[in-house]
Design a protein around this motif. Structure first.
Motif, PDB file in Angstrom:
ATOM      1  N   ALA A  18      -2.771   4.758  -2.168  1.00  0.00           N
ATOM      2  CA  ALA A  18      -3.373   4.169  -0.885  1.00  0.00           C
ATOM      3  C   ALA A  18      -2.735   4.516   0.410  1.00  0.00           C
TER       4      ALA A  18
ATOM      5  N   LEU B 198       0.921  -1.171   0.036  1.00  0.00           N
ATOM      6  CA  LEU B 198       0.051  -0.026   0.078  1.00  0.00           C
ATOM      7  C   LEU B 198       0.728   1.141   0.024  1.00  0.00           C
TER       8      LEU B 198
ATOM      9  N   SER C  76       9.665  11.752  -0.848  1.00  0.00           N
ATOM     10  CA  SER C  76       9.035  11.454  -2.111  1.00  0.00           C
ATOM     11  C   SER C  76       7.836  10.672  -2.115  1.00  0.00           C
TER      12      SER C  76
ATOM     13  N   CYS D  60       7.013   9.105   8.539  1.00  0.00           N
ATOM     14  CA  CYS D  60       5.428   8.597   8.326  1.00  0.00           C
ATOM     15  C   CYS D  60       5.483   7.416   9.188  1.00  0.00           C
TER      16      CYS D  60
HETATM   17  C1  LIG Z   1      16.598  15.120  -1.422  1.00  0.00           C
HETATM   18  C2  LIG Z   1      17.156  13.860  -0.754  1.00  0.00           C
HETATM   19  C3  LIG Z   1      18.436  13.410  -1.141  1.00  0.00           C
HETATM   20  C4  LIG Z   1      19.084  12.362  -0.784  1.00  0.00           C
HETATM   21  N1  LIG Z   1      20.090  11.787  -1.392  1.00  0.00           N
HETATM   22  C5  LIG Z   1      20.590  10.545  -0.833  1.00  0.00           C
HETATM   23  C6  LIG Z   1      21.799   9.797  -1.552  1.00  0.00           C
HETATM   24  O1  LIG Z   1      22.335  10.520  -2.475  1.00  0.00           O
HETATM   25  N2  LIG Z   1      22.285   8.801  -0.956  1.00  0.00           N
HETATM   26  C7  LIG Z   1      21.602   8.184  -0.015  1.00  0.00           C
HETATM   27  O2  LIG Z   1      22.389   7.255   0.443  1.00  0.00           O
HETATM   28  N3  LIG Z   1      20.643   8.884   0.561  1.00  0.00           N
HETATM   29  C8  LIG Z   1      20.041   9.929   0.161  1.00  0.00           C
HETATM   30  N4  LIG Z   1      19.104  10.454   0.829  1.00  0.00           N
HETATM   31  C9  LIG Z   1      18.145   9.552   1.595  1.00  0.00           C
HETATM   32  C10 LIG Z   1      17.768   8.398   1.407  1.00  0.00           C
HETATM   33  O3  LIG Z   1      17.160   8.518   0.036  1.00  0.00           O
HETATM   34  C11 LIG Z   1      16.611   7.996   2.535  1.00  0.00           C
HETATM   35  O4  LIG Z   1      17.005   7.790   3.653  1.00  0.00           O
HETATM   36  C12 LIG Z   1      15.855   6.599   2.191  1.00  0.00           C
HETATM   37  O5  LIG Z   1      15.397   6.626   0.691  1.00  0.00           O
HETATM   38  C13 LIG Z   1      14.710   6.398   3.176  1.00  0.00           C
HETATM   39  O6  LIG Z   1      14.200   5.217   2.894  1.00  0.00           O
HETATM   40  P1  LIG Z   1      12.723   4.844   3.456  1.00  0.00           P
HETATM   41  O7  LIG Z   1      12.226   3.315   2.997  1.00  0.00           O
HETATM   42  O8  LIG Z   1      12.893   4.974   5.172  1.00  0.00           O
HETATM   43  O9  LIG Z   1      11.777   5.687   3.410  1.00  0.00           O
HETATM   44  P2  LIG Z   1      11.276   6.318   1.807  1.00  0.00           P
HETATM   45  O10 LIG Z   1      11.977   5.777   0.682  1.00  0.00           O
HETATM   46  O11 LIG Z   1      10.619   7.743   2.072  1.00  0.00           O
HETATM   47  O12 LIG Z   1       9.824   5.365   1.827  1.00  0.00           O
HETATM   48  C14 LIG Z   1       8.647   5.562   2.410  1.00  0.00           C
HETATM   49  C15 LIG Z   1       7.357   5.407   1.619  1.00  0.00           C
HETATM   50  O13 LIG Z   1       6.305   5.095   2.228  1.00  0.00           O
HETATM   51  C16 LIG Z   1       5.139   5.871   1.863  1.00  0.00           C
HETATM   52  N5  LIG Z   1       4.247   6.212   2.845  1.00  0.00           N
HETATM   53  C17 LIG Z   1       4.627   6.945   3.791  1.00  0.00           C
HETATM   54  N6  LIG Z   1       3.445   6.843   4.775  1.00  0.00           N
HETATM   55  C18 LIG Z   1       2.568   6.244   4.129  1.00  0.00           C
HETATM   56  C19 LIG Z   1       1.281   5.909   4.565  1.00  0.00           C
HETATM   57  N7  LIG Z   1       0.807   6.191   5.612  1.00  0.00           N
HETATM   58  N8  LIG Z   1       0.623   4.960   3.745  1.00  0.00           N
HETATM   59  C20 LIG Z   1       1.170   4.395   2.354  1.00  0.00           C
HETATM   60  N9  LIG Z   1       2.334   5.090   2.251  1.00  0.00           N
HETATM   61  C21 LIG Z   1       3.061   5.726   2.812  1.00  0.00           C
HETATM   62  C22 LIG Z   1       5.990   6.961   1.077  1.00  0.00           C
HETATM   63  O14 LIG Z   1       5.360   7.835   0.164  1.00  0.00           O
HETATM   64  C23 LIG Z   1       7.311   6.234   0.554  1.00  0.00           C
HETATM   65  O15 LIG Z   1       7.264   5.724  -0.777  1.00  0.00           O
HETATM   66  C24 LIG Z   1      18.436  11.678   0.176  1.00  0.00           C
HETATM   67  C25 LIG Z   1      17.078  11.873   0.820  1.00  0.00           C
HETATM   68  C26 LIG Z   1      16.649  12.915   0.222  1.00  0.00           C
HETATM   69  C27 LIG Z   1      15.239  13.497   0.745  1.00  0.00           C
END
Ligand SMILES: Cc1cc2nc3c(=O)[nH]c(=O)nc-3n(C[C@H](O)[C@H](O)[C@H](O)COP(=O)(O)OP(=O)(O)OC[C@H]3O[C@@H](n4cnc5c(N)ncnc54)[C@H](O)[C@@H]3O)c2cc1C
Length: 521
Positions: free
Chosen positions: A211, A38, A85, A251
């Protein structure tokens, strides 16, 4: 199927198909588990699908489409956007595509804090596996643009030896071309492409975009029994014996809080019925503070970079240094890198940044309301550690950036330092400037931290299972007890691999080194 087009039940629900969620979903689906992803944002399809916004596949610069719109509110001297994102693939779709591993001390520290299965030696095969899956490669020195090459060449003069790459977990300081998940003619090979594309056709995997999960449903036995999700304007319930939260550092805690899992007083103040008083939810937010310097560029530099663009590939960053502050001279605790943020300035601008990779300051994420679309309060409390170590680390990093910029070949390319400039040359003035301009390296973590039940601030155990909430796991940046000395995309991918392996081991009756409790489901 309900009116929302979603099934009524699944074996495993993944909340958030982002960087880690894509990994967990893929590994479970490959093993035959019936998985429902989701994702709050859209699913634009597989690699090559024209629905992907151009800026999200262009790896030269950061992308900006599909942003959640989070910001600092009034918690900082100047408002700051905290980009995240909202699309399948999560932040792997708009990030810098730089893949870094950190240092063995980071993960050995996690294991030593009571998290079996998370030592550097145990995670190493997962770093290698994830790097293959993401098709990570390291730039050759010959591929560097003139601006990036000048920084790379300057390293040894200031005590930063040139390394093959920055991803040896046992290594200390040095400078190297970056390792990136960039393929073809400059496509950011995000985690949705790398992990979900190979399993999209499996009948046991359903990916549902648009979703938004409101909350985890909790049964009378105190275990998770599914989720409530908003899609197409309607609320729908999906029953599942296992829910894996992969919403990211901002989140994942908000989903738990809306579910009534978190600090009881905070929940009651919002009129949320307390299902489980878990004080650590939303706490321990930390990110690596960052400082970005800016210089005038010489006509020679502009001409050299214009020529590089005309030749083809000229991304905003390509070289990374691992450097040491006064606090960890025998390893490293700083990243330094040269940067031309063309997504902000449009044309050329000449920056270099320093980030303090092991911050002491801690903040929090809190709900501002019951509505799942309400923006949370995000307060990093940057540079708030009472001893002032975070500022001191940044000051050491800035000194090294300035030393690099003053070396012969670089000095010839650069003009005056514009930001913070000559007024902030000395430590006291620099500290004042840093405190007035806190900045983030984009790596928030820690808001559902992993740790043993004896740690009252821990939210989940070493299997990612939320303490006191069987059937609900965390697998994303929120789980990190402390940020590794790395950019966080690769460590998050490894978390996805690690939690998926732990779930599959338990299902196969193999038990799991990371588990303190019995298997669930
Ligand atoms: C601008 C930027 C540049 C970066 N550059 C780098 C880089 O070059 N190298 C590096 O190593 N790291 C980089 N990072 C950090 C790295 O990308 C993040 O730490 C990592 O992608 C986080 O992964 P995650 O799975 O924790 O969260 P995310 O990848 O954010 O995934 C969370 C997902 O859950 C979804 N979601 C959230 N809440 C809900 C909900 N209630 N219901 C359904 N879906 C939901 C979101 O839409 C998202 O798709 C960067 C981050 C940013 C913002």
């Amino acid at each position: 199927m309900g009116a929302t087009g979603l099934p009524h039940e699944a074996e495993v629900v993944i909340v958030g198909g982002g960087t880690a969620g894509a990994v967990v979903a893929a590994r479970l689906a490959q093993a035959g588990v019936e998985v429902l992803v989701l994702e709050a944002g859209p699913d634009p399809g597989p690699f090559g699908d024209p629905r992907w916004p151009a800026d999200l596949v262009d790896a030269r610069r950061l992308g900006h489409s599909c942003d959640w719109g989070f910001d600092s509110g009034d918690t900082l001297p100047q408002p700051m956007r905290f980009e995240r994102s909202r699309v399948l693939g999560g932040c792997s779709t708009h990030n810098g595509a730089v893949q870094t591993w950190g240092h063995a001390r980071d993960y050995d520290g996690w294991a030593a804090a009571g998290n079996p299965g998370w030592s550097a030696a145990e995670l190493l095969p997962l770093f290698e596996r994830a790097s293959q899956q993401l098709r990570v490669r390291t730039y050759a020195v010959e591929e560097l643009t003139p601006w990036q090459r000048a920084w790379h060449d300057a390293g040894p003069a200031v005590g930063l030896p040139q390394l093959r790459d920055v991803n040896d977990l046992a290594e200390g300081v040095g400078i190297a071309p970056e390792s990136v998940n960039v393929v073809g003619d400059g496509v950011r090979f995000n985690n949705a492409f790398a992990y979900l594309d190979p399993v999209r056709a499996l009948p046991n995997l359903t990916i549902a975009g648009d979703a938004l999960v409101d909350r985890v449903l909790i049964g009378p036995d105190g275990a998770a029994r599914g989720v409530a999700v908003v899609r197409g304007g309607a609320v729908h319930e999906v029953a599942a014996p296992l829910v894996v939260l992969c919403g990211g550092a901002f989140c994942t805690p908000t989903v738990l809080l809306r579910s009534g899992v978190g600090p009881a007083a905070q929940l009651r103040a919002l009129g949320i019925e307390v299902a489980l008083d878990l004080p650590g939810v939303g706490e321990n937010l930390h990110d690596q503070p960052f400082a970005m310097l800016r210089w005038e560029g010489s006509p020679q530099l502009v001409a050299a970079m214009d020529a590089a663009v005309a030749r083809g590939w000229a991304p905003d960053e390509q070289v990374l240094a691992k450097a040491a502050s006064r606090f960890e001279p025998d390893a490293f605790d700083l990243h330094l890198f040269a940067y031309s943020p063309t997504h902000i300035h449009g044309g050329w601008s000449w920056h270099a940044g320093a980030s303090a990779l092991r911050p002491r300051s801690r903040g929090h994420v809190r709900l501002t309301g019951r509505d799942p679309e309400a923006k949370p309060l995000i307060d990093h409390r940057f540079l708030s550690d009472p001893a002032g170590d975070d500022v001191a680390m940044l000051i050491d990093g800035i000194a090294q950036v300035r030393e690099l910029a003053a070396t012969g070949p670089l000095a010839a390319l650069l003009g005056r330092e514009l930001t913070p400039g000559a007024d902030a040359a000395q430590p006291a003035a620099l500290e004042a400037w840093l405190r007035a301009h806190p900045d983030s390296y984009w790596h928030p973590v820690g808001t559902a931290k992993m740790g043993p039940a004896s740690d009252s601030a821990a939210v989940c155990d070493a299997r990612g299972e939320v303490h006191g909430l069987p059937g609900c796991r965390v697998a994303d940046a929120a789980l990190m007890p402390s940020v590794p000395r790395a950019a966080t995309a690769m460590p998050v991918t490894v978390i996805g691999e690690r939690i998926a392996a732990s779930i599959l081991d338990e299902r196969a009756g193999r038990g799991d080194a990371g588990g303190a409790r019995g298997a669930h489901p």
